[in-house]
Design a protein around this motif. Structure first.
Motif, PDB file in Angstrom:
ATOM      1  N   LEU A 132      -0.356 -12.890   5.641  1.00 25.71           N
ATOM      2  CA  LEU A 132      -0.882 -14.085   4.975  1.00 25.71           C
ATOM      3  C   LEU A 132      -2.381 -13.995   4.732  1.00 25.71           C
ATOM      4  O   LEU A 132      -3.080 -13.177   5.342  1.00 25.71           O
ATOM      5  N   SER A 133      -2.833 -14.879   3.866  1.00 25.18           N
ATOM      6  CA  SER A 133      -4.269 -15.047   3.642  1.00 25.18           C
ATOM      7  C   SER A 133      -4.596 -16.537   3.720  1.00 25.18           C
ATOM      8  O   SER A 133      -4.101 -17.317   2.901  1.00 25.18           O
ATOM      9  N   ALA A 134      -5.412 -16.896   4.691  1.00 30.98           N
ATOM     10  CA  ALA A 134      -5.820 -18.303   4.807  1.00 30.98           C
ATOM     11  C   ALA A 134      -6.713 -18.685   3.638  1.00 30.98           C
ATOM     12  O   ALA A 134      -6.792 -19.850   3.260  1.00 30.98           O
ATOM     13  N   THR A 135      -7.380 -17.709   3.049  1.00 35.58           N
ATOM     14  CA  THR A 135      -8.308 -17.980   1.957  1.00 35.58           C
ATOM     15  C   THR A 135      -7.577 -18.224   0.638  1.00 35.58           C
ATOM     16  O   THR A 135      -7.838 -19.212  -0.042  1.00 35.58           O
TER      17      THR A 135
ATOM     18  N   SER B  14       3.569 -10.179  22.644  1.00 40.45           N
ATOM     19  CA  SER B  14       3.565 -11.300  21.698  1.00 40.45           C
ATOM     20  C   SER B  14       4.943 -11.477  21.076  1.00 40.45           C
ATOM     21  O   SER B  14       5.755 -10.559  21.047  1.00 40.45           O
ATOM     22  N   GLN B  15       5.181 -12.682  20.560  1.00 36.52           N
ATOM     23  CA  GLN B  15       6.423 -12.944  19.822  1.00 36.52           C
ATOM     24  C   GLN B  15       6.172 -12.904  18.314  1.00 36.52           C
ATOM     25  O   GLN B  15       7.067 -12.606  17.536  1.00 36.52           O
ATOM     26  N   ILE B  16       4.942 -13.254  17.918  1.00 39.00           N
ATOM     27  CA  ILE B  16       4.606 -13.351  16.497  1.00 39.00           C
ATOM     28  C   ILE B  16       3.427 -12.428  16.183  1.00 39.00           C
ATOM     29  O   ILE B  16       2.458 -12.386  16.945  1.00 39.00           O
ATOM     30  N   PHE B  17       3.508 -11.727  15.064  1.00 38.60           N
ATOM     31  CA  PHE B  17       2.415 -10.858  14.610  1.00 38.60           C
ATOM     32  C   PHE B  17       2.012 -11.337  13.213  1.00 38.60           C
ATOM     33  O   PHE B  17       2.806 -11.287  12.274  1.00 38.60           O
ATOM     34  N   LEU B  18       0.767 -11.836  13.104  1.00 39.59           N
ATOM     35  CA  LEU B  18       0.255 -12.279  11.814  1.00 39.59           C
ATOM     36  C   LEU B  18      -0.720 -11.245  11.265  1.00 39.59           C
ATOM     37  O   LEU B  18      -1.752 -10.959  11.887  1.00 39.59           O
ATOM     38  N   LEU B  19      -0.389 -10.674  10.124  1.00 40.32           N
ATOM     39  CA  LEU B  19      -1.317  -9.794   9.392  1.00 40.32           C
ATOM     40  C   LEU B  19      -2.144 -10.696   8.496  1.00 40.32           C
ATOM     41  O   LEU B  19      -1.614 -11.311   7.552  1.00 40.32           O
TER      42      LEU B  19
ATOM     43  N   HIS C  81       4.338 -21.172  24.911  1.00 40.10           N
ATOM     44  CA  HIS C  81       5.739 -20.873  24.595  1.00 40.10           C
ATOM     45  C   HIS C  81       5.824 -19.614  23.734  1.00 40.10           C
ATOM     46  O   HIS C  81       6.777 -18.855  23.831  1.00 40.10           O
ATOM     47  N   GLN C  82       4.848 -19.450  22.840  1.00 41.54           N
ATOM     48  CA  GLN C  82       4.837 -18.281  21.972  1.00 41.54           C
ATOM     49  C   GLN C  82       3.421 -17.722  21.929  1.00 41.54           C
ATOM     50  O   GLN C  82       2.455 -18.470  21.839  1.00 41.54           O
ATOM     51  N   ARG C  83       3.353 -16.409  21.969  1.00 43.47           N
ATOM     52  CA  ARG C  83       2.066 -15.728  21.854  1.00 43.47           C
ATOM     53  C   ARG C  83       1.973 -15.139  20.446  1.00 43.47           C
ATOM     54  O   ARG C  83       2.912 -14.478  19.982  1.00 43.47           O
ATOM     55  N   VAL C  84       0.839 -15.383  19.799  1.00 50.55           N
ATOM     56  CA  VAL C  84       0.661 -14.966  18.407  1.00 50.55           C
ATOM     57  C   VAL C  84      -0.504 -13.989  18.345  1.00 50.55           C
ATOM     58  O   VAL C  84      -1.635 -14.347  18.675  1.00 50.55           O
ATOM     59  N   VAL C  85      -0.240 -12.759  17.929  1.00 53.47           N
ATOM     60  CA  VAL C  85      -1.337 -11.789  17.762  1.00 53.47           C
ATOM     61  C   VAL C  85      -1.679 -11.690  16.281  1.00 53.47           C
ATOM     62  O   VAL C  85      -0.796 -11.614  15.429  1.00 53.47           O
ATOM     63  N   LEU C  86      -2.983 -11.744  15.985  1.00 52.51           N
ATOM     64  CA  LEU C  86      -3.455 -11.614  14.605  1.00 52.51           C
ATOM     65  C   LEU C  86      -4.180 -10.286  14.444  1.00 52.51           C
ATOM     66  O   LEU C  86      -4.921  -9.864  15.341  1.00 52.51           O
ATOM     67  N   LEU C  87      -3.967  -9.640  13.298  1.00 52.89           N
ATOM     68  CA  LEU C  87      -4.707  -8.424  12.951  1.00 52.89           C
ATOM     69  C   LEU C  87      -5.102  -8.555  11.483  1.00 52.89           C
ATOM     70  O   LEU C  87      -4.234  -8.746  10.631  1.00 52.89           O
ATOM     71  N   SER C  88      -6.404  -8.471  11.205  1.00 53.77           N
ATOM     72  CA  SER C  88      -6.833  -8.656   9.815  1.00 53.77           C
ATOM     73  C   SER C  88      -6.944  -7.305   9.116  1.00 53.77           C
ATOM     74  O   SER C  88      -7.198  -6.271   9.748  1.00 53.77           O
ATOM     75  N   VAL C  89      -6.767  -7.348   7.812  1.00 52.00           N
ATOM     76  CA  VAL C  89      -6.762  -6.134   6.992  1.00 52.00           C
ATOM     77  C   VAL C  89      -7.990  -5.241   7.229  1.00 52.00           C
ATOM     78  O   VAL C  89      -7.846  -4.028   7.383  1.00 52.00           O
TER      79      VAL C  89
ATOM     80  N   GLY D 112     -13.153 -12.524  14.977  1.00 53.37           N
ATOM     81  CA  GLY D 112     -13.279 -12.622  13.522  1.00 53.37           C
ATOM     82  C   GLY D 112     -12.044 -12.310  12.710  1.00 53.37           C
ATOM     83  O   GLY D 112     -12.130 -12.194  11.485  1.00 53.37           O
ATOM     84  N   SER D 113     -10.874 -12.208  13.333  1.00 44.90           N
ATOM     85  CA  SER D 113      -9.657 -11.894  12.561  1.00 44.90           C
ATOM     86  C   SER D 113      -9.140 -13.085  11.766  1.00 44.90           C
ATOM     87  O   SER D 113      -8.228 -12.940  10.946  1.00 44.90           O
ATOM     88  N   GLY D 114      -9.699 -14.259  12.071  1.00 48.42           N
ATOM     89  CA  GLY D 114      -9.315 -15.434  11.274  1.00 48.42           C
ATOM     90  C   GLY D 114      -8.559 -16.507  12.037  1.00 48.42           C
ATOM     91  O   GLY D 114      -7.889 -17.340  11.416  1.00 48.42           O
ATOM     92  N   LYS D 115      -8.681 -16.543  13.357  1.00 47.87           N
ATOM     93  CA  LYS D 115      -7.924 -17.525  14.164  1.00 47.87           C
ATOM     94  C   LYS D 115      -8.332 -18.961  13.815  1.00 47.87           C
ATOM     95  O   LYS D 115      -7.475 -19.811  13.550  1.00 47.87           O
ATOM     96  N   THR D 116      -9.635 -19.225  13.820  1.00 49.73           N
ATOM     97  CA  THR D 116     -10.076 -20.609  13.595  1.00 49.73           C
ATOM     98  C   THR D 116      -9.827 -21.034  12.150  1.00 49.73           C
ATOM     99  O   THR D 116      -9.427 -22.175  11.888  1.00 49.73           O
TER     100      THR D 116
END
Ligand SMILES: Nc1nc2c(ncn2[C@@H]2O[C@H](COP(=O)(O)OP(=O)(O)OP(=O)(O)O)[C@@H](O)[C@H]2O)c(=O)[nH]1
Ligand SMILES: [Mg+2]
Length: 231
Positions: A211-214, A174-179, A149-157, A52-56
């Motif tokens: 970022l915020s996808a919303t 991971s190489q990328i961290f998306l808040l 090629h790149q691993r992206v970890v997401l963490l939601s607020v 539920g962190s927002g991947k999809t």
């Protein structure tokens, strides 16, 4: 062997040996996947986060924004259901749903089957980007390379800023961290600078985006990143 109940402890030499050979087999399959993704002309991403962190949602917005310029293919990983694949299919891109039937992570041999099915939808055409959405879990997916090629970890607020410290493995690999879900910052006690600093302490090379996808806030940096890696 555990003295109390007779179960095998994870540190038993036998268990360690089996785990090592499973991981070696996984790495070999990941290597093959990596080359197959490159043979499609694509760059591969492995999205990892808690459920539920927002991947999809991030993927849906990414396809809406970049789907005309980039050929994007998606492999969805879940324990059960085709729900995420249906959401992505509705955006008009090739997608394959992998269901693990209980396992809390994808592994490279299963992703290899996903690539077979994805190729079957392409009719020989190539792709620019292959995104693999892992099973929602911040722990086990970190151990299994998939050929990305790149691993992206997401963490939601709403999950809290202490997660990099408590679940360091995925931040280390991971190489990328998306808040994500920064639109919720006014409602949660979440300090972006503190979460970023902790993640960088674990992995100084991490590239971090908030970022915020919303609301769309911060999404342009993510789109630019994708344009850059697919050039
Ligand atoms: N407020 C807010 N909600 C969001 C944002 N992104 C996603 N959500 C919501 O968060 C919930 C989970 O989003 P998903 O995209 O399904 O999360 P996921 O990581 O794919 O979930 P799993 O596949 O089950 O692990 C949904 O209700 C989304 O609408 C965001 O940027 N802000
Ligand atoms: Mg999802």
């Amino acid at each position: 062997m555990c003295d109390t109940c007779g179960c095998h402890s994870p540190s038993d030499p036998l268990i360690v040996e089996v785990n090592q050979s499973l991981l070696a087999a996984n790495d070999e399959a990941a290597h093959a996947n990596h080359h197959r993704i490159e043979a499609m002309g694509a760059v591969g991403l492995n999205l990892i986060s808690s459920p539920g962190s927002g991947k999809t949602t991030l993927l849906e917005k990414t396809i809406e924004m970049l789907g005309r310029d980039l050929r994007i293919g998606v492999i969805e990983g879940d324990i059960e259901t085709e729900l995420d694949a249906e959401r992505i299919r509705a955006k008009g891109v090739p997608v394959v749903q992998l269901t693990t039937g209980g396992a809390c992570h994808l592994d490279a041999p299963l992703v290899g089957k996903g690539l077979d099915a994805l190729e079957g939808q392409l009719d020989g055409a190539g792709l620019d980007l292959v995104v693999i959405e892992n099973v929602g879990n911040l722990v086990c997916p970190a151990t299994f390379a998939l050929g990305e090629h790149q691993r992206v970890v997401l963490l939601s607020v709403p999950e809290g800023q202490d997660k990099p410290a408590k679940y360091p493995g995925v931040f280390r690999t991971s190489q990328i961290f998306l808040l994500t879900k920064t639109d919720l910052l006014p409602y949660f006690d979440f300090d972006i600078a503190a979460a970023s600093a902790e993640a960088r302490r674990i992995n100084p090379a991490l590239q971090i985006m908030a970022l915020s996808a919303t609301s769309g806030e911060g999404m342009e940096a993510w789109f630019d990143f994708l344009r850059q890696i697919t050039k």
